[in-house]
Design a protein around this motif. Sequence first.
Motif, PDB file in Angstrom:
ATOM      1  N   ARG A  33       0.476  -0.747  -0.289  1.00 53.21           N
ATOM      2  CA  ARG A  33      -0.359  -0.024  -0.417  1.00 53.21           C
ATOM      3  C   ARG A  33       0.312   0.746   0.012  1.00 53.21           C
ATOM      4  O   ARG A  33       2.123   1.171   0.856  1.00 53.21           O
ATOM      5  CB  ARG A  33      -0.957   0.198   1.295  1.00 53.21           C
ATOM      6  CG  ARG A  33      -1.838  -0.902   1.027  1.00 53.21           C
ATOM      7  CD  ARG A  33      -2.895  -0.889   2.629  1.00 53.21           C
ATOM      8  NE  ARG A  33      -2.264  -0.890   4.384  1.00 53.21           N
ATOM      9  CZ  ARG A  33      -2.101  -1.780   3.883  1.00 53.21           C
ATOM     10  NH1 ARG A  33      -2.289  -3.165   3.237  1.00 53.21           N
ATOM     11  NH2 ARG A  33      -0.786  -1.850   4.967  1.00 53.21           N
ATOM     12  N   LEU A  34       0.372   2.360  -0.819  1.00 56.49           N
ATOM     13  CA  LEU A  34       1.296   3.268  -1.212  1.00 56.49           C
ATOM     14  C   LEU A  34       0.667   4.602  -0.319  1.00 56.49           C
ATOM     15  O   LEU A  34      -0.383   4.539   0.103  1.00 56.49           O
ATOM     16  CB  LEU A  34       0.662   3.877  -1.852  1.00 56.49           C
ATOM     17  CG  LEU A  34       1.970   2.850  -3.231  1.00 56.49           C
ATOM     18  CD1 LEU A  34       1.829   3.717  -4.983  1.00 56.49           C
ATOM     19  CD2 LEU A  34       3.701   2.857  -2.856  1.00 56.49           C
ATOM     20  N   HIS A  35       1.354   4.977   1.085  1.00 57.98           N
ATOM     21  CA  HIS A  35       0.219   5.946   1.854  1.00 57.98           C
ATOM     22  C   HIS A  35       1.510   6.849   2.554  1.00 57.98           C
ATOM     23  O   HIS A  35       2.748   6.322   3.059  1.00 57.98           O
ATOM     24  CB  HIS A  35      -0.402   5.277   3.005  1.00 57.98           C
ATOM     25  CG  HIS A  35       1.052   3.923   3.543  1.00 57.98           C
ATOM     26  ND1 HIS A  35       1.393   3.918   4.679  1.00 57.98           N
ATOM     27  CD2 HIS A  35       0.829   2.551   3.499  1.00 57.98           C
ATOM     28  CE1 HIS A  35       1.865   2.787   5.186  1.00 57.98           C
ATOM     29  NE2 HIS A  35       1.659   2.543   4.538  1.00 57.98           N
ATOM     30  N   PRO A  36       1.469   7.993   3.077  1.00 55.36           N
ATOM     31  CA  PRO A  36       2.433   8.709   3.346  1.00 55.36           C
ATOM     32  C   PRO A  36       1.820   8.757   4.859  1.00 55.36           C
ATOM     33  O   PRO A  36       1.078   7.932   5.032  1.00 55.36           O
ATOM     34  CB  PRO A  36       1.809  10.132   2.774  1.00 55.36           C
ATOM     35  CG  PRO A  36       0.159  10.387   2.858  1.00 55.36           C
ATOM     36  CD  PRO A  36       0.118   8.799   1.681  1.00 55.36           C
ATOM     37  N   ILE A 131      -0.337  17.958  -1.003  1.00 57.44           N
ATOM     38  CA  ILE A 131       0.588  17.236  -1.472  1.00 57.44           C
ATOM     39  C   ILE A 131       2.259  16.855  -1.181  1.00 57.44           C
ATOM     40  O   ILE A 131       3.206  17.409  -1.680  1.00 57.44           O
ATOM     41  CB  ILE A 131       0.898  16.138  -3.403  1.00 57.44           C
ATOM     42  CG1 ILE A 131      -1.157  16.360  -3.736  1.00 57.44           C
ATOM     43  CG2 ILE A 131       1.470  14.602  -2.916  1.00 57.44           C
ATOM     44  CD1 ILE A 131      -1.181  16.475  -5.075  1.00 57.44           C
ATOM     45  N   THR A 132       2.729  15.733  -0.397  1.00 55.00           N
ATOM     46  CA  THR A 132       3.974  15.930   0.528  1.00 55.00           C
ATOM     47  C   THR A 132       4.671  14.762  -0.727  1.00 55.00           C
ATOM     48  O   THR A 132       4.264  13.760  -0.881  1.00 55.00           O
ATOM     49  CB  THR A 132       3.973  15.350   1.674  1.00 55.00           C
ATOM     50  OG1 THR A 132       3.535  16.816   2.374  1.00 55.00           O
ATOM     51  CG2 THR A 132       5.362  15.370   2.235  1.00 55.00           C
ATOM     52  N   SER A 133       5.896  15.293  -0.682  1.00 51.73           N
ATOM     53  CA  SER A 133       6.718  14.035  -1.962  1.00 51.73           C
ATOM     54  C   SER A 133       7.480  13.604  -0.752  1.00 51.73           C
ATOM     55  O   SER A 133       8.253  13.269  -0.823  1.00 51.73           O
ATOM     56  CB  SER A 133       7.761  14.802  -2.758  1.00 51.73           C
ATOM     57  OG  SER A 133       6.504  15.567  -4.005  1.00 51.73           O
ATOM     58  N   TYR A 134       7.163  11.800  -0.298  1.00 48.79           N
ATOM     59  CA  TYR A 134       7.396  11.610   0.630  1.00 48.79           C
ATOM     60  C   TYR A 134       8.698  10.813  -0.575  1.00 48.79           C
ATOM     61  O   TYR A 134       7.459  10.154  -1.473  1.00 48.79           O
ATOM     62  CB  TYR A 134       6.552  10.583   1.342  1.00 48.79           C
ATOM     63  CG  TYR A 134       6.058  11.462   2.492  1.00 48.79           C
ATOM     64  CD1 TYR A 134       6.509  11.773   3.555  1.00 48.79           C
ATOM     65  CD2 TYR A 134       5.022  11.868   2.007  1.00 48.79           C
ATOM     66  CE1 TYR A 134       6.348  12.794   4.674  1.00 48.79           C
ATOM     67  CE2 TYR A 134       3.785  12.392   2.691  1.00 48.79           C
ATOM     68  CZ  TYR A 134       4.474  13.190   4.504  1.00 48.79           C
ATOM     69  OH  TYR A 134       4.152  13.689   5.406  1.00 48.79           O
ATOM     70  N   VAL A 135       9.358   9.968   0.150  1.00 50.62           N
ATOM     71  CA  VAL A 135      10.003   9.399  -0.737  1.00 50.62           C
ATOM     72  C   VAL A 135      10.534   7.559   0.510  1.00 50.62           C
ATOM     73  O   VAL A 135      10.957   7.791   1.263  1.00 50.62           O
ATOM     74  CB  VAL A 135      12.029   9.426  -0.772  1.00 50.62           C
ATOM     75  CG1 VAL A 135      12.579   8.581  -1.770  1.00 50.62           C
ATOM     76  CG2 VAL A 135      11.411  10.413  -1.861  1.00 50.62           C
ATOM     77  N   ALA A 136      10.039   6.341   0.112  1.00 51.78           N
ATOM     78  CA  ALA A 136      10.430   5.055   0.399  1.00 51.78           C
ATOM     79  C   ALA A 136      11.590   4.117   0.117  1.00 51.78           C
ATOM     80  O   ALA A 136      12.272   4.499   1.384  1.00 51.78           O
ATOM     81  CB  ALA A 136       9.404   3.907  -0.105  1.00 51.78           C
ATOM     82  N   SER A 137      12.303   4.661  -1.038  1.00 52.88           N
ATOM     83  CA  SER A 137      13.638   4.380  -0.901  1.00 52.88           C
ATOM     84  C   SER A 137      14.175   5.799  -2.576  1.00 52.88           C
ATOM     85  O   SER A 137      13.160   5.441  -3.125  1.00 52.88           O
ATOM     86  CB  SER A 137      13.713   3.015  -1.870  1.00 52.88           C
ATOM     87  OG  SER A 137      14.677   2.525  -1.716  1.00 52.88           O
ATOM     88  N   GLY A 138      15.571   5.664  -1.803  1.00 52.94           N
ATOM     89  CA  GLY A 138      16.299   6.636  -2.986  1.00 52.94           C
ATOM     90  C   GLY A 138      17.141   5.608  -4.014  1.00 52.94           C
ATOM     91  O   GLY A 138      17.154   4.535  -4.014  1.00 52.94           O
ATOM     92  N   ASP A 181      11.488   5.123  -5.434  1.00 54.18           N
ATOM     93  CA  ASP A 181      10.303   5.335  -5.248  1.00 54.18           C
ATOM     94  C   ASP A 181       9.713   5.918  -3.998  1.00 54.18           C
ATOM     95  O   ASP A 181      10.262   5.713  -2.932  1.00 54.18           O
ATOM     96  CB  ASP A 181      10.146   3.294  -4.592  1.00 54.18           C
ATOM     97  CG  ASP A 181      10.678   2.586  -5.294  1.00 54.18           C
ATOM     98  OD1 ASP A 181      11.701   1.614  -4.765  1.00 54.18           O
ATOM     99  OD2 ASP A 181      11.265   3.065  -6.336  1.00 54.18           O
ATOM    100  N   VAL A 182       8.480   6.493  -4.580  1.00 51.64           N
ATOM    101  CA  VAL A 182       8.284   6.963  -4.465  1.00 51.64           C
ATOM    102  C   VAL A 182       7.139   7.268  -2.907  1.00 51.64           C
ATOM    103  O   VAL A 182       6.592   5.493  -3.270  1.00 51.64           O
ATOM    104  CB  VAL A 182       7.124   8.378  -5.167  1.00 51.64           C
ATOM    105  CG1 VAL A 182       8.081   8.697  -5.407  1.00 51.64           C
ATOM    106  CG2 VAL A 182       6.028   7.308  -5.963  1.00 51.64           C
ATOM    107  N   ASP A 183       6.594   7.216  -1.599  1.00 51.98           N
ATOM    108  CA  ASP A 183       5.763   6.648  -0.400  1.00 51.98           C
ATOM    109  C   ASP A 183       4.838   7.566  -0.268  1.00 51.98           C
ATOM    110  O   ASP A 183       4.700   8.181   0.431  1.00 51.98           O
ATOM    111  CB  ASP A 183       6.811   6.660   0.508  1.00 51.98           C
ATOM    112  CG  ASP A 183       5.919   5.999   1.753  1.00 51.98           C
ATOM    113  OD1 ASP A 183       5.354   4.915   2.038  1.00 51.98           O
ATOM    114  OD2 ASP A 183       6.411   5.980   2.781  1.00 51.98           O
ATOM    115  N   GLY A 184       3.994   7.279  -0.694  1.00 52.28           N
ATOM    116  CA  GLY A 184       2.086   7.229  -1.088  1.00 52.28           C
ATOM    117  C   GLY A 184       1.388   7.588  -2.195  1.00 52.28           C
ATOM    118  O   GLY A 184       1.891   7.823  -2.958  1.00 52.28           O
ATOM    119  N   ALA A 185       0.349   7.214  -2.398  1.00 52.03           N
ATOM    120  CA  ALA A 185      -0.539   7.248  -2.717  1.00 52.03           C
ATOM    121  C   ALA A 185      -1.204   8.797  -3.897  1.00 52.03           C
ATOM    122  O   ALA A 185      -0.508   8.676  -5.070  1.00 52.03           O
ATOM    123  CB  ALA A 185      -1.880   6.674  -3.117  1.00 52.03           C
TER     124      ALA A 185
END
Length: 234
Positions: A33-36, A131-138, A181-185
Amino acid sequence: MNRIESTRERRPRARLALLVILVAVAAVLGFPRLHPPSTSAPAATPELGPPGPWEASLLETDSSGAAPEADRHPDVPGALGERADALTEADGILPAGATVWDDQYPGIANLDPALLAALRDAATEAQPAGITSYVASGWRSPAFQNSLLQQAIALHGSAAEASRWVATPEKSLHVKGQAVDVDGAEIATWLVDQGQRFGLCQVYDNEPWHFELCPEGTTQFGLYADAAHDPRLA
């Protein structure tokens, strides 16, 4: 308006609709699930149905209300697994709530400068819409990427199946700092719809969170089905 222009205008809407469908199907099947991360008070353990293979390690939320790192990682849930104590932020691991602006973390700072600049330009425009640009992995170290790969092989049962989701350290665009990989739908959906204006393209049909710079001189990547079908990784 000619027929070609009309077709081009419909493409972003069609891709946006496809992303919404992918996220909905993922929620049903137990895919990531993509979620901030939440900024509200500490949350209780989220209510889940029977865990799918991508959610097996989701046990509880942290004090911010965000899911643990293993669940946040789009590529391989539980990726840190038994090796969590051997990997650190120096390997590219990002804490919950990291954004494109947090270059105190190597996972952000070691991204290709052109990719990072494009991400920040996009983030600046998306922010007024909440919308905040969260990052799960770079960026990831070779050790981090190898850990993800070994976990994927164990999870999926073969190197061939794992290659649909995780590349080898030698081929990985994350290790080269050329993928995020961004984090959040919300941010994923926004980038699928608007990212091309900043030179950011979705690359894989099965990973609506994975973005790279569009090929030079184009505004689209021509989606690969998954990483296993990416000729650059062969």
